[in-house]
Motif scaffolding. Structure first.
Motif, mmCIF file in Angstrom:
data_model
loop_
_atom_site.group_PDB
_atom_site.id
_atom_site.type_symbol
_atom_site.label_atom_id
_atom_site.label_comp_id
_atom_site.label_asym_id
_atom_site.label_seq_id
_atom_site.Cartn_x
_atom_site.Cartn_y
_atom_site.Cartn_z
ATOM 1 N N GLY A 9 0.846 -1.203 0.000
ATOM 2 C CA GLY A 9 0.000 0.000 0.000
ATOM 3 C C GLY A 9 0.873 1.241 0.000
ATOM 4 N N ALA A 10 1.863 1.220 -0.890
ATOM 5 C CA ALA A 10 2.931 2.236 -0.885
ATOM 6 C C ALA A 10 2.501 3.576 -1.468
ATOM 7 C CB ALA A 10 4.124 1.695 -1.682
ATOM 8 N N GLY A 11 1.367 3.602 -2.171
ATOM 9 C CA GLY A 11 1.022 4.810 -2.934
ATOM 10 C C GLY A 11 1.754 4.773 -4.267
ATOM 11 N N ASP A 32 1.214 -1.265 -4.793
ATOM 12 C CA ASP A 32 -0.038 -0.537 -4.527
ATOM 13 C C ASP A 32 -1.065 -0.914 -5.586
ATOM 14 O OD1 ASP A 32 -0.774 2.076 -2.666
ATOM 15 O OD2 ASP A 32 -2.000 1.942 -4.488
ATOM 16 N N PRO A 33 -2.350 -1.040 -5.192
ATOM 17 C CA PRO A 33 -3.384 -1.386 -6.180
ATOM 18 C C PRO A 33 -3.640 -0.292 -7.198
ATOM 19 C CG PRO A 33 -4.350 -1.036 -3.992
ATOM 20 C CD PRO A 33 -2.871 -1.015 -3.821
ATOM 21 N N LEU A 34 -3.262 0.943 -6.890
ATOM 22 C CA LEU A 34 -3.503 2.023 -7.849
ATOM 23 C C LEU A 34 -2.561 1.953 -9.045
ATOM 24 C CD1 LEU A 34 -4.005 5.049 -5.429
ATOM 25 C CD2 LEU A 34 -5.755 3.739 -6.629
ATOM 26 N N GLU A 58 -2.547 -5.880 -4.675
ATOM 27 C CA GLU A 58 -3.218 -5.591 -3.407
ATOM 28 C C GLU A 58 -3.373 -6.862 -2.598
ATOM 29 O OE1 GLU A 58 -7.086 -4.092 -4.327
ATOM 30 O OE2 GLU A 58 -7.834 -6.021 -5.017
ATOM 31 N N ILE A 59 -3.681 -6.678 -1.340
ATOM 32 C CA ILE A 59 -4.096 -7.804 -0.515
ATOM 33 C C ILE A 59 -5.586 -7.647 -0.284
ATOM 34 C CG2 ILE A 59 -1.943 -8.444 0.643
ATOM 35 C CD1 ILE A 59 -2.736 -6.457 2.862
ATOM 36 N N GLY A 87 2.108 1.465 5.710
ATOM 37 C CA GLY A 87 1.779 2.726 6.370
ATOM 38 C C GLY A 87 0.444 3.291 5.956
ATOM 39 N N PHE A 88 -0.419 3.546 6.947
ATOM 40 C CA PHE A 88 -1.669 4.285 6.733
ATOM 41 C C PHE A 88 -2.617 3.564 5.773
ATOM 42 C CE2 PHE A 88 1.868 7.088 7.684
ATOM 43 C CZ PHE A 88 1.458 7.546 8.920
ATOM 44 N N VAL A 89 -2.657 2.252 5.904
ATOM 45 C CA VAL A 89 -3.574 1.434 5.101
ATOM 46 C C VAL A 89 -4.689 0.881 5.995
ATOM 47 C CG1 VAL A 89 -3.780 -0.674 3.715
ATOM 48 C CG2 VAL A 89 -1.772 0.814 3.439
ATOM 49 N N LEU A 92 -7.996 2.626 6.969
ATOM 50 C CA LEU A 92 -8.955 2.792 5.860
ATOM 51 C C LEU A 92 -9.498 1.457 5.375
ATOM 52 C CD1 LEU A 92 -6.935 5.396 3.749
ATOM 53 C CD2 LEU A 92 -8.917 5.847 5.197
ATOM 54 N N TYR A 93 -8.662 0.424 5.421
ATOM 55 C CA TYR A 93 -9.016 -0.871 4.827
ATOM 56 C C TYR A 93 -8.785 -1.976 5.850
ATOM 57 C CZ TYR A 93 -8.265 2.231 0.864
ATOM 58 O OH TYR A 93 -8.302 3.305 0.001
ATOM 59 N N THR A 96 -8.364 -5.838 5.424
ATOM 60 C CA THR A 96 -7.145 -6.497 4.934
ATOM 61 C C THR A 96 -6.247 -6.990 6.079
ATOM 62 O OG1 THR A 96 -5.856 -4.431 4.861
ATOM 63 C CG2 THR A 96 -7.085 -5.001 2.878
ATOM 64 N N THR A 155 6.163 10.439 4.283
ATOM 65 C CA THR A 155 5.157 10.538 3.224
ATOM 66 C C THR A 155 4.178 11.669 3.547
ATOM 67 O OG1 THR A 155 3.463 9.106 4.199
ATOM 68 C CG2 THR A 155 5.246 8.015 2.984
ATOM 69 N N TRP A 157 1.066 11.357 4.088
ATOM 70 C CA TRP A 157 0.182 10.929 5.177
ATOM 71 C C TRP A 157 0.915 10.926 6.508
ATOM 72 C CZ3 TRP A 157 -4.596 11.419 3.986
ATOM 73 C CH2 TRP A 157 -4.981 11.269 2.648
HETATM 74 C C1 LIG Z 1 -3.563 6.616 2.783
HETATM 75 S S1 LIG Z 1 -2.725 5.818 1.488
HETATM 76 C C2 LIG Z 1 -1.094 5.523 2.189
HETATM 77 C C3 LIG Z 1 -0.029 5.415 1.142
HETATM 78 C C4 LIG Z 1 1.392 5.268 1.657
HETATM 79 N N1 LIG Z 1 1.563 4.055 2.432
HETATM 80 C C5 LIG Z 1 1.827 6.485 2.442
HETATM 81 O O1 LIG Z 1 2.206 6.366 3.616
HETATM 82 O O2 LIG Z 1 1.804 7.564 1.829
HETATM 83 C C6 LIG Z 1 -3.418 4.162 1.468
HETATM 84 C C7 LIG Z 1 -2.908 3.314 0.346
HETATM 85 O O3 LIG Z 1 -3.427 2.002 0.503
HETATM 86 C C8 LIG Z 1 -3.653 1.475 -0.778
HETATM 87 N N2 LIG Z 1 -4.590 0.328 -0.697
HETATM 88 C C9 LIG Z 1 -5.937 0.372 -0.755
HETATM 89 N N3 LIG Z 1 -6.460 -0.857 -0.660
HETATM 90 C C10 LIG Z 1 -5.416 -1.709 -0.566
HETATM 91 C C11 LIG Z 1 -5.312 -3.134 -0.497
HETATM 92 N N4 LIG Z 1 -6.436 -3.900 -0.479
HETATM 93 N N5 LIG Z 1 -4.088 -3.690 -0.449
HETATM 94 C C12 LIG Z 1 -2.974 -2.899 -0.468
HETATM 95 N N6 LIG Z 1 -3.015 -1.547 -0.532
HETATM 96 C C13 LIG Z 1 -4.210 -0.960 -0.575
HETATM 97 C C14 LIG Z 1 -4.203 2.656 -1.547
HETATM 98 O O4 LIG Z 1 -4.130 2.483 -2.958
HETATM 99 C C15 LIG Z 1 -3.342 3.794 -1.039
HETATM 100 O O5 LIG Z 1 -2.228 4.037 -1.850
#
Ligand SMILES: C[S@@+](CC[C@H](N)C(=O)[O-])C[C@H]1O[C@@H](n2cnc3c(N)ncnc32)[C@H](O)[C@@H]1O
Length: 176
Positions: A9-11, A32-34, A58-59, A87-89, A92-93, A96, A155, A157
């Motif tokens: 989830g690196a961005g 990252d999934p994006l 993604e996971i 970090g910071f995943v 929100l999710y 996972t 980052t 975030w």
């Molecule tokens: C708030 S951002 C944090 C990005 C980065 N880790 C940082 O510290 O800037 C959350 C990230 O989680 C990723 N994400 C969302 N769902 C995910 C999943 N199922 N598995 C892995 N990453 C995921 C998003 O695409 C997004 O880039």
């Protein structure tokens, strides 16, 4: 001998590894999934140091709350990374979490380290997320260190949540 580090989830711009000094023998992977192959081919993403690779992925657990999404795992073999960062995943999710715990344990080498950053907004929900994450990590990894993150804040975030982030660290058990 090479060493591999993974950010889950690196961005898209892999800010955390890009800002983390690494010895010359380290290869850093930012997943990252994006990230799509079209996005990578567009040439519009930030240039990364030569030892860093972006990976789209993604996971995702079985029966995800997001409709139509298939379960997914870390696309790496076992025992390959010495460090994994996420970090910071989870705030929100959170769905996972269990998969993150299982999959990171799978890809980490014995004695490898998992580091998770979670913000705490001073509410019950944040407390529950940190407690649940700690418990799940303890089941799989054993001891978990939970502390306020002291920086560096690498980052967008991390900088935004610099005053309210917790750093959870655990290690895969060493090989016997
Ligand atoms: C708030 S951002 C944090 C990005 C980065 N880790 C940082 O510290 O800037 C959350 C990230 O989680 C990723 N994400 C969302 N769902 C995910 C999943 N199922 N598995 C892995 N990453 C995921 C998003 O695409 C997004 O880039």
């Amino acid at each position: 001998m090479r060493e591999y580090w993974l950010d889950v989830g690196a961005g898209v711009d892999a800010e955390h590894w890009a800002a983390t000094p690494a010895p010359a023998y380290v290869c850093r992977v930012a997943m990252d999934p994006l990230l799509t192959s079209g996005m990578a081919a567009s040439g519009r993403l930030a240039a990364l140091p030569p030892d860093m690779r972006r990976v789209g992925g993604e996971i995702r657990p079985e029966r995800s709350v997001e409709a139509g999404k298939a379960p997914s795992f870390l696309p790496f073999r076992s025992d390959v990374f010495t460090r994994v960062h996420c970090g910071f995943v989870l705030h929100l999710y959170l769905e996972t979490l269990e998969r993150l715990v299982d999959e990171t344990h799978w890809v980490l080498l014995p004695s490898g380290e998992l580091e998770v950053f979670i913000p705490h907004f001073g509410d019950v929900r944040s407390e529950q997320i940190i407690q649940r994450t700690t418990s799940q990590l303890e089941i799989r990894y054993g001891r978990v260190e939970v502390r306020r993150a002291a920086g560096p804040f690498t980052t967008f975030w991390a900088d935004l949540y610099r005053d309210c982030t917790y750093r959870l660290v655990c290690r895969k058990e060493p090989s016997k």
